[in-house]
Structures are given as C-alpha cells and as structure tokens.
Scaffold this active site. Structure first.
Site, PDB file in Angstrom:
ATOM      1  N   GLU A   1      22.315 -18.652  -6.264  1.00 25.57           N
ATOM      2  CA  GLU A   1      21.676 -17.943  -7.380  1.00 25.57           C
ATOM      3  C   GLU A   1      20.739 -16.914  -6.748  1.00 25.57           C
ATOM      4  O   GLU A   1      19.717 -17.270  -6.169  1.00 25.57           O
ATOM      5  CB  GLU A   1      20.944 -18.917  -8.291  1.00 25.57           C
ATOM      6  CG  GLU A   1      21.959 -19.744  -9.057  1.00 25.57           C
ATOM      7  CD  GLU A   1      21.375 -20.736 -10.019  1.00 25.57           C
ATOM      8  OE1 GLU A   1      20.143 -20.798 -10.142  1.00 25.57           O
ATOM      9  OE2 GLU A   1      22.161 -21.462 -10.635  1.00 25.57           O
TER      10      GLU A   1
ATOM     11  N   CYS B   1      14.116 -13.267 -11.670  1.00 26.31           N
ATOM     12  CA  CYS B   1      15.452 -12.826 -11.233  1.00 26.31           C
ATOM     13  C   CYS B   1      16.229 -12.191 -12.371  1.00 26.31           C
ATOM     14  O   CYS B   1      17.000 -11.258 -12.171  1.00 26.31           O
ATOM     15  CB  CYS B   1      16.229 -14.007 -10.661  1.00 26.31           C
ATOM     16  SG  CYS B   1      16.420 -15.364 -11.812  1.00 26.31           S
TER      17      CYS B   1
ATOM     18  N   GLU C   1      16.683  -4.457  -5.946  1.00 26.11           N
ATOM     19  CA  GLU C   1      15.799  -5.364  -6.678  1.00 26.11           C
ATOM     20  C   GLU C   1      14.365  -5.195  -6.158  1.00 26.11           C
ATOM     21  O   GLU C   1      14.111  -5.361  -4.968  1.00 26.11           O
ATOM     22  CB  GLU C   1      16.241  -6.809  -6.471  1.00 26.11           C
ATOM     23  CG  GLU C   1      15.395  -7.797  -7.237  1.00 26.11           C
ATOM     24  CD  GLU C   1      15.786  -9.244  -6.955  1.00 26.11           C
ATOM     25  OE1 GLU C   1      15.952  -9.607  -5.783  1.00 26.11           O
ATOM     26  OE2 GLU C   1      15.898 -10.011  -7.930  1.00 26.11           O
TER      27      GLU C   1
ATOM     28  N   LYS D   1      14.098 -28.170   0.409  1.00 30.93           N
ATOM     29  CA  LYS D   1      13.203 -27.342   1.241  1.00 30.93           C
ATOM     30  C   LYS D   1      12.555 -26.343   0.284  1.00 30.93           C
ATOM     31  O   LYS D   1      13.170 -25.370  -0.130  1.00 30.93           O
ATOM     32  CB  LYS D   1      14.022 -26.620   2.303  1.00 30.93           C
ATOM     33  CG  LYS D   1      13.250 -26.240   3.558  1.00 30.93           C
ATOM     34  CD  LYS D   1      12.061 -25.313   3.360  1.00 30.93           C
ATOM     35  CE  LYS D   1      12.478 -23.872   3.217  1.00 30.93           C
ATOM     36  NZ  LYS D   1      11.312 -22.985   2.900  1.00 30.93           N
TER      37      LYS D   1
HETATM   38  P1  NAD Z   1      14.046 -15.711   0.069  1.00 30.63           P
HETATM   39  O1  NAD Z   1      15.501 -15.502   0.194  1.00 30.63           O
HETATM   40  O2  NAD Z   1      13.131 -14.989   0.965  1.00 30.63           O
HETATM   41  O3  NAD Z   1      13.691 -17.263   0.261  1.00 30.63           O
HETATM   42  C1  NAD Z   1      14.266 -18.284  -0.521  1.00 30.63           C
HETATM   43  C2  NAD Z   1      14.195 -19.598   0.239  1.00 30.63           C
HETATM   44  O4  NAD Z   1      15.007 -19.499   1.396  1.00 30.63           O
HETATM   45  C3  NAD Z   1      12.796 -19.983   0.722  1.00 30.63           C
HETATM   46  O5  NAD Z   1      12.619 -21.372   0.555  1.00 30.63           O
HETATM   47  C4  NAD Z   1      12.851 -19.624   2.193  1.00 30.63           C
HETATM   48  O6  NAD Z   1      11.988 -20.391   2.983  1.00 30.63           O
HETATM   49  C5  NAD Z   1      14.289 -19.949   2.519  1.00 30.63           C
HETATM   50  N1  NAD Z   1      14.831 -19.287   3.708  1.00 30.63           N
HETATM   51  C6  NAD Z   1      14.439 -18.107   4.264  1.00 30.63           C
HETATM   52  N2  NAD Z   1      15.198 -17.827   5.351  1.00 30.63           N
HETATM   53  C7  NAD Z   1      16.088 -18.838   5.481  1.00 30.63           C
HETATM   54  C8  NAD Z   1      17.146 -19.117   6.389  1.00 30.63           C
HETATM   55  N3  NAD Z   1      17.450 -18.302   7.402  1.00 30.63           N
HETATM   56  N4  NAD Z   1      17.868 -20.239   6.208  1.00 30.63           N
HETATM   57  C9  NAD Z   1      17.596 -21.066   5.189  1.00 30.63           C
HETATM   58  N5  NAD Z   1      16.605 -20.864   4.305  1.00 30.63           N
HETATM   59  C10 NAD Z   1      15.858 -19.763   4.438  1.00 30.63           C
HETATM   60  O7  NAD Z   1      13.717 -15.421  -1.451  1.00 30.63           O
HETATM   61  P2  NAD Z   1      12.290 -15.390  -2.149  1.00 30.63           P
HETATM   62  O8  NAD Z   1      11.587 -14.144  -1.785  1.00 30.63           O
HETATM   63  O9  NAD Z   1      11.622 -16.695  -1.940  1.00 30.63           O
HETATM   64  O10 NAD Z   1      12.706 -15.346  -3.700  1.00 30.63           O
HETATM   65  C11 NAD Z   1      12.951 -14.170  -4.405  1.00 30.63           C
HETATM   66  C12 NAD Z   1      14.443 -13.969  -4.575  1.00 30.63           C
HETATM   67  O11 NAD Z   1      15.011 -15.077  -5.261  1.00 30.63           O
HETATM   68  C13 NAD Z   1      14.754 -12.759  -5.437  1.00 30.63           C
HETATM   69  O12 NAD Z   1      15.836 -12.051  -4.882  1.00 30.63           O
HETATM   70  C14 NAD Z   1      15.158 -13.361  -6.774  1.00 30.63           C
HETATM   71  O13 NAD Z   1      15.985 -12.577  -7.562  1.00 30.63           O
HETATM   72  C15 NAD Z   1      15.845 -14.615  -6.315  1.00 30.63           C
HETATM   73  N6  NAD Z   1      15.917 -15.588  -7.419  1.00 30.63           N
HETATM   74  C16 NAD Z   1      17.121 -15.833  -8.021  1.00 30.63           C
HETATM   75  C17 NAD Z   1      17.200 -16.720  -9.092  1.00 30.63           C
HETATM   76  C18 NAD Z   1      18.502 -16.990  -9.790  1.00 30.63           C
HETATM   77  O14 NAD Z   1      18.582 -17.992 -10.483  1.00 30.63           O
HETATM   78  N7  NAD Z   1      19.511 -16.149  -9.652  1.00 30.63           N
HETATM   79  C19 NAD Z   1      16.049 -17.355  -9.534  1.00 30.63           C
HETATM   80  C20 NAD Z   1      14.838 -17.070  -8.914  1.00 30.63           C
HETATM   81  C21 NAD Z   1      14.786 -16.184  -7.854  1.00 30.63           C
END
Ligand code: NAD
Length: 494
Positions: A258, A291, A389, A183
């Site tokens: 992650e 991240c 963050e 997804k």
């Molecule tokens: P997000 O949590 O808003 O969304 C991530 C994914 O989850 C998207 O595909 C979204 O559609 C999905 N999602 C949202 N609500 C959901 C639910 N209730 N159930 C299942 N899936 C759902 O994050 P974002 O804004 O897309 O990304 C930024 C975040 O990702 C930051 O916190 C960043 O640090 C983190 N990140 C971490 C790493 C790592 O390797 N540690 C790498 C990249 C980004």
C-alpha cells in the site's frame, strides 16, 4: 523519562523496548523520537537490528502451530478482547499518537482509535462467520475450499496513521491464524508498544504478536529478508517499496503493497459547489499527510474562478496550530526532514512558474514544523508538483474543458490509489467513474469505506487488495481439497 525502559508520554507510560515472545527485550542501541508539535525529544527507543528480528521471527514461528490450531471461535474471542482493550484505552492511545506524529487529537479520539478497535473486531467476526465457501459439486466430486493460515506475517508501517495502518494488517493476519512481527515507523513508534500491552492483557499468547522497534535500514530490511517469514505486508513510500520488493523477490515471499498516491478531485460545472468546496478543503486534514488525499484539483473551466475563490475563502478559515487543541484543523509536518522535503517541493514549483493563491511556505507565526495550507495554480504540465507525491498540505488546481479532458488529466499519473468525482449528473457519474483508473473512486463523497470492501492501489500505488475476503486471500494459503465419490471402504453416502 522514568528510566531507560519506560517513558511518560502525555501522561501515559510507554515501554521503549521490543515485545518479543511475550516479554520485553532490550537492545544496546537507541533511536530518538521527536514530537512534531514542538520538536522536543519525547523518548529514546531501543533500536533493534538483525538479532532482534531473528528472535522475533523465531518466537512467531514457535507460536504459530498452536495459534493456527486454535478453533477460529477461540481466536476471534481473543481478538474481540483486544478490540475491547483498545476501546478502553482510546484516550491514552489518542494522546500518545498525537504527541508522537502530530495528528489531530480530536480525530484520534473520535475516528481513528475507534477504527483501530474495529479493525480487530471486524476481521475476528469475518473469520468466524463469513470465511469459507459452500463445497462445490462437480460430477459427484466434492471440492472444499479452505483458508489455511500462511505462517509468520511481517508487517512494516509508516508514521502518518501508525496504529490504524498496523491494525488494518494485524487484525486479518491474526484472525486468519497467522503470527505477526510488526516493525513500526521510527518517526512514530509509540502506540505499537501500547498495542503490545493491550494484546498481552487480552490473552494473546506469547509469540503470536511481536514488535521490533528500529529504523528501516537496521530493523526493517532484515525483517524483509528473513527466511522465516511467509507474508510481507508493507505500507509506505514507492522508493522504499522497491527495496522491500527486491528483498521479497530473493526470499520468494508474497507481498502486499500500500503505497503513495497523487489522487485527483474532479469537479464538474454541474456539481453541488458547496460540497465540492468542502471536499477540496478537507484535503488539508492531517496536514495533507494522507495517502488517499485528492491533492490534484481538476475543475471545469466554466466554474474554475468562482470555485477557486470559494475554496480559498474557506481554506483561509482553516485553523493551524497545536493538534491537542479542539479547534485546530491543520497541524505540523511529522519531522524536520519531511518539513524540508515539502518546502522543497513548493519552492521548486514556484520557481517552475506555479503561483501560490494561498500559503506557499512555512507558517512563520507558528514556527517549528508548521507549513501553511497551500494552493498552487499555473503549474506547468508535467512538472514535479503535478506528478510527485508531496505528502503535505499542498493542493494544485488545473482546469479542463470537457469530460474527455477531465478523464485524461485524472488518469495522467503513475499512481492510482483513489479518485474523487463531484457531479450532479448521475449519468456522468456512471460514465466517468467507470473510466477513472484507481483502486477507490468516490462520487460526491470522500474517505468513506467499509472494511469489507476492497482497498488498494493501481500502478505505483500498490500491489494487491485488502479488506473483507481480499485480506484473507493474502494472509492465507487457499487450498482446494477434492473428494472423489469412489474409493471409499464404506458407502460414499453412508
Ligand atoms: P517510508 O517508505 O519511508 O517508510 C515506511 C516504513 O518502511 C517505515 O517503517 C520504515 O522504517 C520502513 N523502511 C524504510 N526503509 C526500509 C527498508 N529498506 N526495508 C524495510 N523497511 C524499510 O514511508 P513513510 O515516509 O513512513 O510513509 C509515507 C508514505 O507511506 C507515503 O508515500 C504514503 O503515501 C504511504 N502510505 C500509503 C498508504 C496506503 O494505504 N496506500 C497509507 C499510508 C501511507
């Protein structure tokens, strides 16, 4: 838009439907994909929900036995063809990803997309050549440890490096013999569709790799709760992770997280200052939407003024603009929502008493979603800007007097994804790196990592480690088979 099923994005044809069971599947609903570069609509994608998720999980379940039974050399050969396909389409992938999430085209061309290919090649090679242990021999009993594929892996990814982060999960999951339902993020969904084309052309059998497009609530949530999944790999934010964890708990599915970070860059007075300044300014890459970014600069008080002056001078030369231009260093925020979130953090920090010594707000010359590279000093201890963050081009600077205080400040976070340390003293590097609480510690470097090394976060930055054997630990059911020396109808040694 060519028709309702395909869009031309940066001259590349992208299918806007799901990829399920080896064919394109349409939905009635749509969601709009906007480019951060100019806030124009670039595509209207088919929005999946519980129905499409169910179809995809079923397709993955059906494809699983044959894919799992394929000799590992054959599976790996197919995945190497996927890597070849990615390499052949680096330019298309780079162009589409840049238009979609606004990251720099030159980084996509030279670093990110080649790494996507490597994510497939590395884990294909690893599964074929390195997975496994010599049998153990315990009092004549032979114990064989094997890595059996777990089943259907659900993968949910964020928008900041969508294809890179997806392939980092998909590569080992498929190499281990699992099937996958991906997804992608709704703010940058397009390269996942191109990956489906590449998989198909490389000979990945129908149902082994599936993509359900849609929002987190409509497509992500039903995927996390689906009883047909066996692993859940989530990359994203902490608040979403809580909801995903609740679904996984009800489903009793192992998960890998992650998540976010608030990583420190610790600069000692004995550091190579040129290097420290370069590392500080490097944090503006991808407009701070990284991240692992070391956004909390901690510098020893005796060099703080000189160091900061040099960081500001260098950061002033950072060029903000269109990510498709070769000399752009910092692009835009991914979306209006995120732009406002980042702006809000900085406004509140300034109201709390922090001072902007660089930037401090939107880039009005460029307009749109461009937020100026920003450096904040004097933020009160414990304030939001030092603890939450931001995920934007915003650095904070704090000072410390000695090693003890440096470690204390560095570890004063609920996150623990990474920490970067700059010192010219080897003994100090050993002492301090040992005490830093983070999944990755860089000493006099940043962002260097072998795919065989473990990657993951402490605290709220994640659960589990991936990379090398740690990926296979997660994506397989590890089995120990104990063979007795007795009970054989013929001689045990015959
Ligand atoms: P997000 O949590 O808003 O969304 C991530 C994914 O989850 C998207 O595909 C979204 O559609 C999905 N999602 C949202 N609500 C959901 C639910 N209730 N159930 C299942 N899936 C759902 O994050 P974002 O804004 O897309 O990304 C930024 C975040 O990702 C930051 O916190 C960043 O640090 C983190 N990140 C971490 C790493 C790592 O390797 N540690 C790498 C990249 C980004």
């Amino acid at each position: 838009m060519v028709d309702d099923t395909t869009a031309q994005v940066a001259g590349v044809s992208v299918d806007l439907r799901h990829w399920i069971g080896g064919r394109r599947v349409a939905s009635t609903g749509r969601f709009v994909d906007v480019s951060p570069i100019d806030e124009t609509e670039i595509a209207s994608l088919h929005a999946g929900g519980a129905t499409e998720v169910d179809l995809a999980v079923q397709a993955a379940r059906e494809a699983f036995p044959a894919w799992a039974a394929l000799p590992v050399a054959e599976r790996s050969a197919i995945l190497r063809r996927v890597a070849d396909g990615i390499e052949a389409r680096v330019e298309d992938l780079a162009q589409v990803e840049t238009r979609d999430n606004g990251s720099l085209l030159r980084s996509h061309r030279r670093g990110v997309m080649p790494r996507v290919a490597m994510n497939f090649r590395f884990f294909a090679d690893y599964a074929e050549k390195e997975l496994g242990h010599p049998d153990l021999d315990v009092r004549g009993h032979r114990e064989r440890i094997s890595y059996d594929p777990a089943g259907v892996v659900a993968i949910i990814t964020p928008w900041n490096a969508p294809l890179m982060l997806a392939s980092w999960r998909i590569g080992p999951a498929l190499a281990a013999g699992n099937t996958v339902v991906l997804k992608p993020p709704e703010w940058a969904p397009l390269t996942a569709s191109l990956l489906a084309d590449i998989m198909h052309e490389a000979g990945v059998p129908a149902g082994v790799f599936n993509v359900v497009q849609g929002t987190g609530l409509e497509a992500g949530a039903p995927l996390t709760a689906h009883p047909g999944i066996n692993r859940l790999a989530f990359t994203g934010s902490v608040p979403t992770a809580g909801r995903v964890a609740a679904a996984a708990a009800a489903n009793i599915v192992p998960l890998s997280f992650e998540l976010g970070g608030k990583s420190p860059l610790v600069v000692f007075a004995d550091a190579d200052l040129d290097l420290a300044v370069d590392l500080a300014v490097e944090q503006f890459d991808n407009a701070g939407q990284v991240c692992l970014g070391a956004f909390r600069i901690l510098v020893q008080d005796t060099i703080a003024d000189a160091f900061l002056e040099r960081v500001i001078a260098k950061a002033r030369n950072v060029r903000q603009g269109d990510p498709r231009e070769e000399d752009t260093d910092v692009s835009a925020m991914v979306s209006r929502t995120h732009f406002e979130r980042v702006s809000g953090f900085v406004e509140r920090a300034l109201a709390d008493g922090a001072r902007a010594v660089l930037g401090g707000g939107p880039n009005d010359d460029l307009g749109g979603l461009f937020f100026r590279p920003t450096i904040l000093v004097d933020a009160p201890a414990g304030s939001e800007i030092l603890t939450e963050e931001v995920f934007g081009p915003v650095l904070t600077v704090q000072t410390f007097s000695d090693e003890e205080q440096a470690v204390e400040l560095a570890n004063d976070t609920r996150f623990g994804l990474a920490a970067t340390l700059v010192t010219g003293d080897r003994a100090r590097a050993e002492r301090v790196s040992h005490r830093l609480e983070a999944g990755t510690v860089w000493v006099n470097c940043f962002f260097v990592r072998d795919l065989g090394a473990p990657f993951g976060g402490n605290g709220k930055s994640g659960i589990g480690r991936e990379g090398g054997i740690w990926s296979f630990d997660f994506y397989t059911d590890i089995k120990n088979t104990v063979f007795s020396p007795t009970g054989w109808m013929e001689s045990a040694h015959g």
